[in-house]
Design an enzyme around this catalytic site. Structure first.
Site, PDB file in Angstrom:
ATOM      1  N   LEU A  18       9.779   4.773 115.776  1.00 14.61           N
ATOM      2  CA  LEU A  18       8.724   4.893 116.781  1.00 14.61           C
ATOM      3  C   LEU A  18       7.437   4.196 116.347  1.00 14.61           C
ATOM      4  O   LEU A  18       7.209   3.982 115.151  1.00 14.61           O
ATOM      5  CB  LEU A  18       8.404   6.380 117.010  1.00 14.61           C
ATOM      6  N   SER A  19       6.602   3.908 117.302  1.00 18.25           N
ATOM      7  CA  SER A  19       5.268   3.404 116.996  1.00 18.25           C
ATOM      8  C   SER A  19       4.542   4.452 116.150  1.00 18.25           C
ATOM      9  O   SER A  19       4.576   5.641 116.476  1.00 18.25           O
ATOM     10  CB  SER A  19       4.514   3.154 118.305  1.00 18.25           C
ATOM     11  N   GLY A  20       3.942   4.027 115.068  1.00 17.79           N
ATOM     12  CA  GLY A  20       3.222   4.957 114.197  1.00 17.79           C
ATOM     13  C   GLY A  20       4.105   5.661 113.184  1.00 17.79           C
ATOM     14  O   GLY A  20       3.625   6.477 112.393  1.00 17.79           O
ATOM     15  N   ALA A  21       5.396   5.351 113.174  1.00 18.14           N
ATOM     16  CA  ALA A  21       6.299   6.017 112.225  1.00 18.14           C
ATOM     17  C   ALA A  21       6.033   5.557 110.793  1.00 18.14           C
ATOM     18  O   ALA A  21       6.294   6.301 109.839  1.00 18.14           O
ATOM     19  CB  ALA A  21       7.755   5.759 112.602  1.00 18.14           C
ATOM     20  N   GLY A  22       5.559   4.321 110.624  1.00 14.61           N
ATOM     21  CA  GLY A  22       5.242   3.831 109.274  1.00 14.61           C
ATOM     22  C   GLY A  22       5.881   2.502 108.919  1.00 14.61           C
ATOM     23  O   GLY A  22       5.822   2.071 107.763  1.00 14.61           O
ATOM     24  N   THR A  24       5.062  -0.678 109.530  1.00 15.06           N
ATOM     25  CA  THR A  24       4.146  -1.696 109.005  1.00 15.06           C
ATOM     26  C   THR A  24       3.629  -1.310 107.621  1.00 15.06           C
ATOM     27  O   THR A  24       3.557  -2.152 106.715  1.00 15.06           O
ATOM     28  CB  THR A  24       2.944  -1.874 109.967  1.00 15.06           C
ATOM     29  N   SER A  91      12.574  -1.592 118.095  1.00  9.77           N
ATOM     30  CA  SER A  91      14.001  -1.847 118.386  1.00  9.77           C
ATOM     31  C   SER A  91      14.745  -0.568 118.786  1.00  9.77           C
ATOM     32  O   SER A  91      15.578  -0.080 118.030  1.00  9.77           O
ATOM     33  CB  SER A  91      14.683  -2.570 117.218  1.00  9.77           C
TER      34      SER A  91
HETATM   35  P1  ADP Z   1       4.343   1.498 112.724  1.00 15.01           P
HETATM   36  O1  ADP Z   1       4.264   0.134 112.102  1.00 15.01           O
HETATM   37  O2  ADP Z   1       5.693   2.130 112.593  1.00 15.01           O
HETATM   38  O3  ADP Z   1       3.843   1.513 114.138  1.00 15.01           O
HETATM   39  P2  ADP Z   1       2.138   2.132 110.951  1.00 15.01           P
HETATM   40  O4  ADP Z   1       2.645   1.735 109.612  1.00 15.01           O
HETATM   41  O5  ADP Z   1       1.211   1.183 111.661  1.00 15.01           O
HETATM   42  O6  ADP Z   1       3.383   2.491 111.902  1.00 15.01           O
HETATM   43  O7  ADP Z   1       1.399   3.549 110.835  1.00 15.01           O
HETATM   44  C1  ADP Z   1       1.924   4.655 110.104  1.00 15.01           C
HETATM   45  C2  ADP Z   1       0.822   5.638 109.680  1.00 15.01           C
HETATM   46  O8  ADP Z   1       1.443   6.746 108.997  1.00 15.01           O
HETATM   47  C3  ADP Z   1      -0.163   5.035 108.710  1.00 15.01           C
HETATM   48  O9  ADP Z   1      -1.455   5.533 109.028  1.00 15.01           O
HETATM   49  C4  ADP Z   1       0.316   5.562 107.341  1.00 15.01           C
HETATM   50  O10 ADP Z   1      -0.736   5.687 106.410  1.00 15.01           O
HETATM   51  C5  ADP Z   1       0.880   6.939 107.697  1.00 15.01           C
HETATM   52  N1  ADP Z   1       1.954   7.408 106.789  1.00 15.01           N
HETATM   53  C6  ADP Z   1       2.029   8.620 106.188  1.00 15.01           C
HETATM   54  N2  ADP Z   1       3.128   8.748 105.410  1.00 15.01           N
HETATM   55  C7  ADP Z   1       3.785   7.572 105.518  1.00 15.01           C
HETATM   56  C8  ADP Z   1       4.993   7.064 104.928  1.00 15.01           C
HETATM   57  N3  ADP Z   1       5.777   7.768 104.088  1.00 15.01           N
HETATM   58  N4  ADP Z   1       5.357   5.821 105.232  1.00 15.01           N
HETATM   59  C9  ADP Z   1       4.603   5.077 106.077  1.00 15.01           C
HETATM   60  N5  ADP Z   1       3.470   5.489 106.664  1.00 15.01           N
HETATM   61  C10 ADP Z   1       3.041   6.735 106.381  1.00 15.01           C
END
Ligand code: ADP
Length: 189
Positions: A18-22, A24, A91
């Protein structure tokens, strides 16, 4: 800096979630580690691909699948040439991810797993607030489907582990699968 990683066979490391899952956040750490180990790396980010290669595509199932197939096409070309490709893209549809997996072969699927409530709380880009307010249609996890992988090479529970732990587990998986030759001192670092 030599951290012990050594180039090996090309691979596509595919982050889905999901968006915001981590995706990036973890991509950035893994990319740096691989580059420090002199592994040739290219990152294909779903959002960036949508501004050039997939410009004009929307968020219908068909357009999402087209976007994923285009990313997969480029990833395949690079993988064949010994590059470590990192794909970071929601995806959401399993069928097309599996199609890309079959095409590429050297495919490592990483499910970046995080409950939608946690992603919405993080709301890194402010998109969930807008999606819940009905301002964004077809928002994955809110008003559009997400089909989780059935047997990914790795699942990261990003609400339970740190980004560094997640990245570490990704690198360990690449070593286990024979894509990286990691010196022992790196494993202990
Ligand atoms: P995506 O690219 O999936 O949309 P992002 O990486 O932009 O998500 O954002 C994920 C957010 O979750 C960041 O603010 C990051 O600091 C936080 N986070 C907390 N724990 C984790 C983890 N284990 N892995 C990745 N991100 C994490």
């Amino acid at each position: 800096m030599d951290n012990g990683t050594r180039p090996g066979r090309g691979f596509t490391l595919w982050f889905t979630g999901l968006s915001g899952a981590g995706k990036t956040t973890i991509t950035d750490i893994v990319e740096k580690e691989l580059r420090d180990g002199s592994v040739p790396v290219e990152v294909l980010d779903g959002d960036i691909v949508r501004t050039n290669l997939s410009k004009g595509l929307g968020f219908s199932r068909e357009d999402r699948d087209t976007n994923v197939l285009r990313i997969g096409f480029v990833a395949d070309l690079l993988t064949r040439n010994g590059v470590g490709v990192i794909v970071s893209a929601i995806s959401p549809y399993k069928e097309v991810r599996d199609q890309v997996r079959r095409n590429i072969g050297d495919f490592v699927e990483v499910f970046v797993d995080c409950p939608v409530e946690v992603c919405a709380e993080r709301d890194v880009k402010g998109l969930y607030a807008r999606a819940y307010a009905g301002e964004i249609k077809e928002f994955t996890g809110v008003s559009d489907p997400y089909e989780p992988p059935v047997s990914p090479e790795l699942t990261l529970k990003t609400d339970e582990e740190s980004p560094e732990e997640s990245a570490r587990r990704v690198l360990d998986t690449l070593v286990e699968l024979g894509y990286l030759d990691m010196a022992e001192e790196y494993n202990r670092a």
